[in-house]
Design an enzyme around this catalytic site. Sequence first.
Site, PDB file in Angstrom:
ATOM      1  N   ASP A   1      58.059  25.395  34.140  1.00 33.78           N
ATOM      2  CA  ASP A   1      57.027  25.546  35.174  1.00 33.78           C
ATOM      3  C   ASP A   1      57.513  26.473  36.286  1.00 33.78           C
ATOM      4  O   ASP A   1      56.738  26.841  37.166  1.00 33.78           O
ATOM      5  CB  ASP A   1      56.636  24.182  35.761  1.00 33.78           C
ATOM      6  N   ASN A   2      58.782  26.853  36.231  1.00 34.59           N
ATOM      7  CA  ASN A   2      59.305  27.781  37.242  1.00 34.59           C
ATOM      8  C   ASN A   2      59.598  29.159  36.643  1.00 34.59           C
ATOM      9  O   ASN A   2      60.382  29.929  37.185  1.00 34.59           O
ATOM     10  CB  ASN A   2      60.576  27.210  37.872  1.00 34.59           C
TER      11      ASN A   2
ATOM     12  N   ASP B   1      59.697  30.360  42.673  1.00 35.31           N
ATOM     13  CA  ASP B   1      60.060  29.000  43.090  1.00 35.31           C
ATOM     14  C   ASP B   1      61.521  28.905  43.508  1.00 35.31           C
ATOM     15  O   ASP B   1      62.377  28.418  42.773  1.00 35.31           O
ATOM     16  CB  ASP B   1      59.728  27.974  41.987  1.00 35.31           C
TER      17      ASP B   1
ATOM     18  N   LYS C   1      52.864  27.658  50.574  1.00 29.95           N
ATOM     19  CA  LYS C   1      53.729  26.615  50.009  1.00 29.95           C
ATOM     20  C   LYS C   1      54.000  25.588  51.110  1.00 29.95           C
ATOM     21  O   LYS C   1      54.621  25.919  52.124  1.00 29.95           O
ATOM     22  CB  LYS C   1      55.039  27.242  49.519  1.00 29.95           C
TER      23      LYS C   1
ATOM     24  N   ARG D   1      53.401  33.047  50.234  1.00 27.11           N
ATOM     25  CA  ARG D   1      54.007  33.945  49.266  1.00 27.11           C
ATOM     26  C   ARG D   1      52.945  34.732  48.516  1.00 27.11           C
ATOM     27  O   ARG D   1      51.779  34.333  48.475  1.00 27.11           O
ATOM     28  CB  ARG D   1      54.980  33.208  48.357  1.00 27.11           C
TER      29      ARG D   1
ATOM     30  N   GLY E   1      51.526  20.970  37.859  1.00 24.70           N
ATOM     31  CA  GLY E   1      50.549  21.641  38.723  1.00 24.70           C
ATOM     32  C   GLY E   1      51.090  21.937  40.105  1.00 24.70           C
ATOM     33  O   GLY E   1      52.198  21.547  40.470  1.00 24.70           O
TER      34      GLY E   1
END
Length: 520
Positions: free
Chosen positions: A271-272, A281, A124, A194, A101
């Site tokens: 996850d990236n 990322d 971020k 972002r 997450g």
Amino acid sequence: MQFFRSDINNHFLAQLPADPETANFCRTVTNAAYSTVQPTRTNNPSLIALNTSLAAQLTLNIDDKEALAKLLTGNMVLENTTPYAMNYGGHQFGHWAGQLGDGRAINLLQLDTPKDGSKTLQLKGAGATPYSRRADGLAVLRSSIREYLCSEAMFHLGVPTTRALSLCLTGDSVVRDMFYDGNPQAELGAIVCRVSASFLRFGSFQLPASRGDISLLKQLVDYALQHYFPDIGQPSKESYLALFKQIADETCALMVHWMRVGFVHGVMNTDNMSILSETIDYGPYGWIDNFDLNWTPNTTDAQGKRYCFGAQPEIAQWNLFQLANAIYPLIEDAQPLNDILSNFATKYEQQWRQMMADKLGLEQLDNDSDPALFIALEKIMSASNTDMTIFYRLLATLPYAENQWMSHLADCFYQPLTDEQVAQWHQWLSIYVARLSHNKWSKDEKIERMNRVNPKYVLRNYLAQQAIEQAEKGDYAMLHQLYRVLQKPYDEQPQESELANKRPEWARNKAGCSMLSCSS
Ligand code: AMP
Ligand code: MG
């Protein structure tokens, strides 16, 4: 004051299930695509850099810089917006990691732009979320500069990517042990805002699938179909398959771009990986100086080199395999998914060949003999420590006279060549020059075409590091200079040619220049 002229749409919030818990503590979140969370207030927000052209696309009013700094650090949350962190899982370094997450990303709002559809703004480093696990949810200036500069550099290179709207200092300090060696230091806290149409990742579908939550999986996939792949049509097994095929094709194209410009992501965990096949990322990424398919910038990956330059296409395919597994329950037929996956390698090979032909200025790719020429080039480039970016720019203007070849190329080598290497280069260049004679383009047209695919300026690791060191002392001149020059990476920009120089010797093994940790 009204910040945006466009309408805030909040589609993601409205259409997908929320975590009913609204307090901010770390937990396992099931049956929900996101948790609402307030950004943490910071001590003294200030704006260091702003992407004014992106701001204009977003219809963002940038007149009041103080208010803007508050907005873009999460210190001010607009009415009728609800910040949230997304729930997803992922395979990290080949192992299923369960729920990850947005541990330090908070989506601020989603809006309809006049020309580019829906965009989400995400901070971020704006503080802990229910997904922060044992970490603090913060980001430091060093890694925020790297994300800000690199995502914009990629965008202007024509590589699909999330974008960066702003870079702010929070006014707080953040403690990091950069090399995990027991030397924690206070660093400057920073936040990048972002922007992307969507921050959904392969892991967003993987997590509900891993839990057997097919209802949530379907809601997420249907949401993606409806908003980001409207041409595919209404949800159905055929549509899900078409969706997978499109993600596979676009991920393949992304890998070809990375290999073309010499970008190494460094942490290609699932996850990236963006569902929109954008580069996402920016962590311990790096740029190829001397051509080396085995190079990885990530110190965590130094042993296994799972995510090294040359492995990226294969890893993308491995990640797509995980995505296929995740959406399988919606399709229930493995064969067509497998077919798409096995086609990936063939497609990649073909697109890579075309990309190499473009880089070398070959008008027509010859599938029979050119691949051998390309492989031979890669071998000799690595063996003779050749700067990839400088080599291709010099190659565009290679003189006809053989006795001038090596002096023309001299600047792209990191070490003097041995006689044997010189002989190998002569041999390769002779074949190449003979091959060029099949072109019908004029010499100038060939140069122009080569220079459109071979950048002169990339975000060399040592340049980013210099900009960081200066910014940490409060001097942002180099940050702004790099940002400006990288907007036109294919142009000569002769006054800036220093920024196209090869990596200086001092930077060869310096932290931040050739080795980066995940600590950020
Ligand atoms: P990465 O591979 O760096 O994109 O991060 C992997 C996971 O760790 C993601 O779920 C991130 O949200 C989380 N993460 C990384 N750094 C932090 C941090 N400083 N605080 C909280 N979570 C983090
Ligand atoms: Mg990540």
